[in-house]
Design a protein around this motif. Sequence first.
Motif, PDB file in Angstrom:
ATOM      1  N   ASP A   1     -18.036  64.878  34.105  1.00  0.00           N
ATOM      2  CA  ASP A   1     -16.728  65.256  34.652  1.00  0.00           C
ATOM      3  C   ASP A   1     -16.834  66.420  35.622  1.00  0.00           C
ATOM      4  O   ASP A   1     -16.214  66.417  36.690  1.00  0.00           O
ATOM      5  CB  ASP A   1     -15.750  65.602  33.527  1.00  0.00           C
ATOM      6  N   ILE A   2     -17.640  67.410  35.274  1.00  0.00           N
ATOM      7  CA  ILE A   2     -17.828  68.582  36.143  1.00  0.00           C
ATOM      8  C   ILE A   2     -18.495  68.178  37.457  1.00  0.00           C
ATOM      9  O   ILE A   2     -18.051  68.559  38.549  1.00  0.00           O
ATOM     10  CB  ILE A   2     -18.645  69.668  35.420  1.00  0.00           C
ATOM     11  N   LEU A   3     -19.558  67.375  37.341  1.00  0.00           N
ATOM     12  CA  LEU A   3     -20.279  66.951  38.541  1.00  0.00           C
ATOM     13  C   LEU A   3     -19.453  65.995  39.398  1.00  0.00           C
ATOM     14  O   LEU A   3     -19.546  66.016  40.635  1.00  0.00           O
ATOM     15  CB  LEU A   3     -21.613  66.309  38.158  1.00  0.00           C
ATOM     16  N   LEU A   4     -18.621  65.177  38.769  1.00  0.00           N
ATOM     17  CA  LEU A   4     -17.754  64.268  39.511  1.00  0.00           C
ATOM     18  C   LEU A   4     -16.742  65.065  40.330  1.00  0.00           C
ATOM     19  O   LEU A   4     -16.533  64.788  41.516  1.00  0.00           O
ATOM     20  CB  LEU A   4     -17.026  63.311  38.561  1.00  0.00           C
ATOM     21  N   GLU A   5     -16.107  66.046  39.717  1.00  0.00           N
ATOM     22  CA  GLU A   5     -15.132  66.883  40.417  1.00  0.00           C
ATOM     23  C   GLU A   5     -15.785  67.620  41.582  1.00  0.00           C
ATOM     24  O   GLU A   5     -15.218  67.708  42.675  1.00  0.00           O
ATOM     25  CB  GLU A   5     -14.497  67.880  39.442  1.00  0.00           C
TER      26      GLU A   5
END
Length: 197
Positions: A182-186
């Motif tokens: 989720d962090i890397l996607l954002e």
Amino acid sequence: MILEKEIKFILALDALKNVNRRNFNHDDSRRENTAEHSWQIVVLAQILLPYAKNYEQIDLLRVIKMLSIHDVVEIEAGDTFIFDETKMVGKYDRELQAAKNIFGILDEPLGSEFLNLWIEFEAEETPDAIFACAVDRIMPFILNGNSKATSWTEASVTSQQVENIVGKAVKRASEAMGEAFDILLEKAIEEGKLIKA
């Protein structure tokens, strides 16, 4: 000759070095080949195992076997970009035939063991296969998120596609991997590496 089929099989695998994937190496200098991808995910699985859900139920050796042989089918079937919906049609049947052909080089019971591991990986139902699939999916995601994301941008990949295909597999296998995803996607969306959709 002793070991004749084993040698024939391992020489057949050498062709994986010539199968180029859509993803680029971290330095964006060239596309990675399938042999490189297979090596990298085998290492990544060993690193990520402690983060897997119910990791004590996962047999790391089986996972490593799955990851080391699941892309062997690309020798005959080629690499299918996971976000190319048109090429996904019939993918399983093409790859199953390739698996039968390539693993059929080996004597029994090894030929059947590899074929059954390949089928198990594709089904994504056992703890070993769920984890192995997550590792296989997150590696190209990590590469794209930490490079120019050329394979994403040239194919106009959207954040929703990545969430549906990569995110679901990763979150099914590990809460920690899901949080990192989720962090890397954002971050990838903010940097313009993915189309927000």
